[in-house]
Design an enzyme around this catalytic site. Structure first.
Site, PDB file in Angstrom:
ATOM      1  N   ASN A   8       0.877  -1.178   0.000  1.00 31.55           N
ATOM      2  CA  ASN A   8       0.000   0.000   0.000  1.00 31.55           C
ATOM      3  C   ASN A   8       0.912   1.226   0.000  1.00 31.55           C
ATOM      4  O   ASN A   8       1.476   1.578   1.025  1.00 31.55           O
ATOM      5  CB  ASN A   8      -0.887  -0.050   1.262  1.00 31.55           C
ATOM      6  N   TRP A   9       1.044   1.816  -1.178  1.00 32.25           N
ATOM      7  CA  TRP A   9       2.004   2.929  -1.309  1.00 32.25           C
ATOM      8  C   TRP A   9       1.473   4.227  -0.731  1.00 32.25           C
ATOM      9  O   TRP A   9       2.200   5.210  -0.651  1.00 32.25           O
ATOM     10  CB  TRP A   9       2.395   3.116  -2.784  1.00 32.25           C
ATOM     11  N   LYS A  10       0.190   4.244  -0.389  1.00 32.70           N
ATOM     12  CA  LYS A  10      -0.445   5.445   0.192  1.00 32.70           C
ATOM     13  C   LYS A  10      -0.181   6.673  -0.688  1.00 32.70           C
ATOM     14  O   LYS A  10      -0.038   6.544  -1.901  1.00 32.70           O
ATOM     15  CB  LYS A  10       0.003   5.627   1.642  1.00 32.70           C
ATOM     16  N   HIS A  96      -9.689   1.189   4.585  1.00 40.37           N
ATOM     17  CA  HIS A  96      -8.448   1.358   5.339  1.00 40.37           C
ATOM     18  C   HIS A  96      -8.707   2.324   6.502  1.00 40.37           C
ATOM     19  O   HIS A  96      -9.491   3.259   6.368  1.00 40.37           O
ATOM     20  CB  HIS A  96      -7.348   1.905   4.418  1.00 40.37           C
ATOM     21  N   GLU A  98      -7.141   4.703   7.610  1.00 38.87           N
ATOM     22  CA  GLU A  98      -6.903   6.126   7.309  1.00 38.87           C
ATOM     23  C   GLU A  98      -8.108   6.722   6.581  1.00 38.87           C
ATOM     24  O   GLU A  98      -8.418   7.904   6.759  1.00 38.87           O
ATOM     25  CB  GLU A  98      -5.599   6.268   6.510  1.00 38.87           C
ATOM     26  N   GLU A 166      -5.768  -5.005  10.458  1.00 36.62           N
ATOM     27  CA  GLU A 166      -4.757  -3.991  10.747  1.00 36.62           C
ATOM     28  C   GLU A 166      -5.123  -3.272  12.045  1.00 36.62           C
ATOM     29  O   GLU A 166      -5.975  -2.364  12.039  1.00 36.62           O
ATOM     30  CB  GLU A 166      -4.701  -2.963   9.611  1.00 36.62           C
ATOM     31  N   GLY A 172       2.053   2.246  10.884  1.00 39.96           N
ATOM     32  CA  GLY A 172       3.017   3.334  10.752  1.00 39.96           C
ATOM     33  C   GLY A 172       3.666   3.746  12.066  1.00 39.96           C
ATOM     34  O   GLY A 172       4.332   4.776  12.147  1.00 39.96           O
ATOM     35  N   SER A 210       3.048  -2.145  10.449  1.00 44.01           N
ATOM     36  CA  SER A 210       4.491  -2.182  10.719  1.00 44.01           C
ATOM     37  C   SER A 210       5.149  -3.529  10.395  1.00 44.01           C
ATOM     38  O   SER A 210       6.055  -3.975  11.106  1.00 44.01           O
ATOM     39  CB  SER A 210       4.786  -1.764  12.167  1.00 44.01           C
ATOM     40  N   GLY A 231       2.606  -1.048   4.386  1.00 45.23           N
ATOM     41  CA  GLY A 231       2.658   0.373   4.043  1.00 45.23           C
ATOM     42  C   GLY A 231       4.094   0.817   3.840  1.00 45.23           C
ATOM     43  O   GLY A 231       4.706   0.598   2.788  1.00 45.23           O
ATOM     44  N   GLY A 232       4.658   1.421   4.881  1.00 44.84           N
ATOM     45  CA  GLY A 232       6.000   2.016   4.793  1.00 44.84           C
ATOM     46  C   GLY A 232       7.039   1.133   4.114  1.00 44.84           C
ATOM     47  O   GLY A 232       7.775   1.594   3.225  1.00 44.84           O
TER      48      GLY A 232
HETATM   49  P1  PGA Z   1       2.543   0.301   7.771  1.00 52.24           P
HETATM   50  O1  PGA Z   1       1.097   0.502   7.105  1.00 52.24           O
HETATM   51  O2  PGA Z   1       3.117  -0.976   7.206  1.00 52.24           O
HETATM   52  O3  PGA Z   1       3.312   1.514   7.370  1.00 52.24           O
HETATM   53  O4  PGA Z   1       2.328   0.213   9.248  1.00 52.24           O
HETATM   54  C1  PGA Z   1       0.244  -0.585   6.899  1.00 52.24           C
HETATM   55  C2  PGA Z   1      -1.029  -0.105   6.259  1.00 52.24           C
HETATM   56  O5  PGA Z   1      -1.510   0.972   6.610  1.00 52.24           O
HETATM   57  O6  PGA Z   1      -1.589  -0.782   5.378  1.00 52.24           O
END
Ligand code: PGA
Length: 249
Positions: A8-10, A96, A98, A166, A172, A210, A231-232
């Site tokens: 997930n490149w956000k 998600h 977010e 999640e 994050g 994470s 994500g990251g």
């Molecule tokens: P993260 O994000 O790996 O940076 O914690 C995961 C996500 O939000 O899908």
């Protein structure tokens, strides 16, 4: 079942960096083809980079980070499931945390988006997870159970739906749930799925929050963990592929 390694490149990158990231990821997979025995790959870039990334996708599938519940029409700024299908996306992340937090998306909306996505042949990655306060209050199963009940459509099956657990407090933050917490929640999710669908055992349930190369092996060894939503760490080809490599014995 193969693990799904979902990036997930956000809201990151430019057309240039998105193009070079997928190119690097594809090169690393080509150099280590045994990864394809154990893993399926999908990356979810921002909408505006979907076409750039699609051009370079070979073994990696393309996904988006959201879609509209509407078919088409006067919905300024929205992107429909049909449009995603048209540019070659096969997956879409929905609900998600977010989006739930910053765009006030609720389970009913996630449900309606999932119906639209499935109607256009997209596989949904439906995200669920509790906040830190909810976990501290011991309410994680109640919260995740309610999210699943209201956001997964009746028509969901293992071919058109992936669930991503999640925990919001692990996204994050560098904090990861313990292997025991993940085991308990993934078992709970599998149980909930089996009340909803006949093929629940085949539905992929991803863990996200994470995930990195150093913790991936432990996470993947937990029963009912069928991949990761990353994500990251998905923004660095080495880390993303390093996570996939943790599936190899
Ligand atoms: P993260 O994000 O790996 O940076 O914690 C995961 C996500 O939000 O899908």
């Amino acid at each position: 079942m193969k693990k799904l390694i979902a990036g997930n490149w956000k809201m990151n990158g430019s057309a240039g960096t998105a193009g070079s990231l997928i190119w690097e990821v594809e090169s690393k997979i080509q150099a280590q083809p045994d990864l394809l025995e154990e893993c399926d790959f999908v990356v979810c870039p921002p909408f505006v980079h979907l076409e750039t990334v699609k051009e370079k996708c070979r073994k990696v599938a393309l996904g988006a980070q959201d879609c509209s519940q509407q078919k088409n029409g006067a919905y300024t700024g929205d992107i429909s499931a049909a449009m995603l299908n048209d540019v070659g996306a096969q997956y879409v992340i929905l609900g998600h945390s977010e989006r739930r937090q910053y765009h006030k998306e609720d389970d009913k909306l996630v449900h309606d988006k999932a119906v639209a996505a499935n109607a256009h042949g997209l596989v949904t990655i439906i995200c669920v997870g509790e906040t830190e306060a909810e976990r501290e209050a011991g309410r994680q199963n109640e919260v995740v159970g309610a999210q699943m009940e209201a956001s997964i459509p009746q028509t969901a099956n293992h071919k058109n739906t992936v669930i991503a657990y999640e925990p919001v407090w692990a996204i994050g933050t560098g904090k990861t749930a313990t292997a025991d917490d993940i085991r308990d929640m993934h078992a709970f999710i599998r149980g909930q799925l089996s009340q909803k669908m006949a093929d629940a055992a085949e539905v992929r349930v991803l863990y996200g929050g994470s995930v990195k190369p150093s913790n991936a092996r432990e996470i993947f060894s937990v029963p009912n963990v069928d991949g990761a939503l990353i994500g990251g760490a998905s923004l660095k080809a080495d880390d993303y592929i390093g996570i996939a490599a943790a599936t190899l014995s």
